[in-house]
Scaffold this motif. Structure first.
Motif, PDB file in Angstrom:
ATOM      1  N   UNK A 136      21.849  -8.259 -24.534  1.00  0.00           N
ATOM      2  CA  UNK A 136      22.584  -9.528 -24.581  1.00  0.00           C
ATOM      3  C   UNK A 136      22.621  -9.975 -26.034  1.00  0.00           C
ATOM      4  N   UNK A 137      23.800  -9.886 -26.646  1.00  0.00           N
ATOM      5  CA  UNK A 137      23.927 -10.236 -28.053  1.00  0.00           C
ATOM      6  C   UNK A 137      25.384 -10.519 -28.365  1.00  0.00           C
ATOM      7  N   UNK A 138      25.590 -11.328 -29.380  1.00  0.00           N
ATOM      8  CA  UNK A 138      26.958 -11.623 -29.828  1.00  0.00           C
ATOM      9  C   UNK A 138      27.616 -10.396 -30.464  1.00  0.00           C
ATOM     10  N   UNK A 139      26.817  -9.589 -31.170  1.00  0.00           N
ATOM     11  CA  UNK A 139      27.384  -8.480 -31.929  1.00  0.00           C
ATOM     12  C   UNK A 139      26.970  -7.100 -31.433  1.00  0.00           C
ATOM     13  N   UNK A 140      25.780  -6.994 -30.857  1.00  0.00           N
ATOM     14  CA  UNK A 140      25.285  -5.686 -30.422  1.00  0.00           C
ATOM     15  C   UNK A 140      25.655  -5.424 -28.972  1.00  0.00           C
TER      16      UNK A 140
ATOM     17  N   UNK B 150      20.803   1.117 -32.392  1.00  0.00           N
ATOM     18  CA  UNK B 150      21.500  -0.049 -31.851  1.00  0.00           C
ATOM     19  C   UNK B 150      22.951   0.011 -32.302  1.00  0.00           C
ATOM     20  N   UNK B 151      23.873  -0.113 -31.341  1.00  0.00           N
ATOM     21  CA  UNK B 151      25.303   0.005 -31.630  1.00  0.00           C
ATOM     22  C   UNK B 151      26.012  -1.307 -31.323  1.00  0.00           C
ATOM     23  N   UNK B 152      27.027  -1.585 -32.136  1.00  0.00           N
ATOM     24  CA  UNK B 152      27.796  -2.822 -31.971  1.00  0.00           C
ATOM     25  C   UNK B 152      28.794  -2.734 -30.852  1.00  0.00           C
ATOM     26  N   UNK B 153      29.242  -3.913 -30.429  1.00  0.00           N
ATOM     27  CA  UNK B 153      30.288  -3.965 -29.392  1.00  0.00           C
ATOM     28  C   UNK B 153      31.594  -4.407 -30.030  1.00  0.00           C
ATOM     29  N   UNK B 154      32.647  -4.252 -29.279  1.00  0.00           N
ATOM     30  CA  UNK B 154      33.981  -4.645 -29.766  1.00  0.00           C
ATOM     31  C   UNK B 154      34.060  -6.133 -30.017  1.00  0.00           C
TER      32      UNK B 154
END
Length: 149
Positions: A115-119, A145-149
């Protein structure tokens, strides 16, 4: 750019052709792992290995380089890798010697969302360093750790 959601468990790729030299084995050994079988050819001949061999940490560093190059090579969509999160199951299987040519095989073995704004989440990938004889010389599970769109 490939994000967390674009990566699937089971993806496998191979990449690399890195030739390990005697000079770099000695240089790395002197600087970071000054055991005689990494730093002195004569002493190495009288060791368990019978010849100069690369430090396992040197081998791991080469695999890291190949992993980064794999993700940056032309025609390969880069991944939105935010950070490394560790390594599990590190094993050195065979010694790496001068003249060995290493490549890596990477298989995604697990994903865990966060749960993250960027990850987007964590990716676990089994990495194998393989020499020119198809021997696995090192293996580990890299966690990132990978970012999300």
């Amino acid at each position: 750019m490939r994000h967390y959601g674009d990566i699937t468990v089971g993806e496998t790729e191979e990449y690399g052709a890195y030739e390990v030299t005697k000079d770099e084995i000695i240089e790395f050994g002197r600087k970071y792992d000054p055991q005689p079988f990494h730093t002195d050819e004569e002493a190495a001949r009288n060791s368990y290995f019978g010849e100069l061999v690369a430090s396992g940490w040197h081998t791991a560093s080469i695999c890291m380089r190949l992993s980064v190059e794999m993700k940056q090579r032309e025609g390969h969509e880069p991944e939105n890798n935010l950070a490394g999160a560790g390594v599990d199951e590190l094993r050195w299987h065979e010694p790496v010697k001068p003249g060995d040519v290493l490549r890596i095989r990477r298989e995604v073995v697990d994903k865990r969302p966060v749960e993250s704004e960027t990850a987007g989440g964590y990716i676990d990938a089994r990495i194998e360093g393989i020499n020119q004889n198809d021997d696995v010389v090192i293996s580990y599970v890299g966690k990132s750790l990978h970012g999300k769109r």
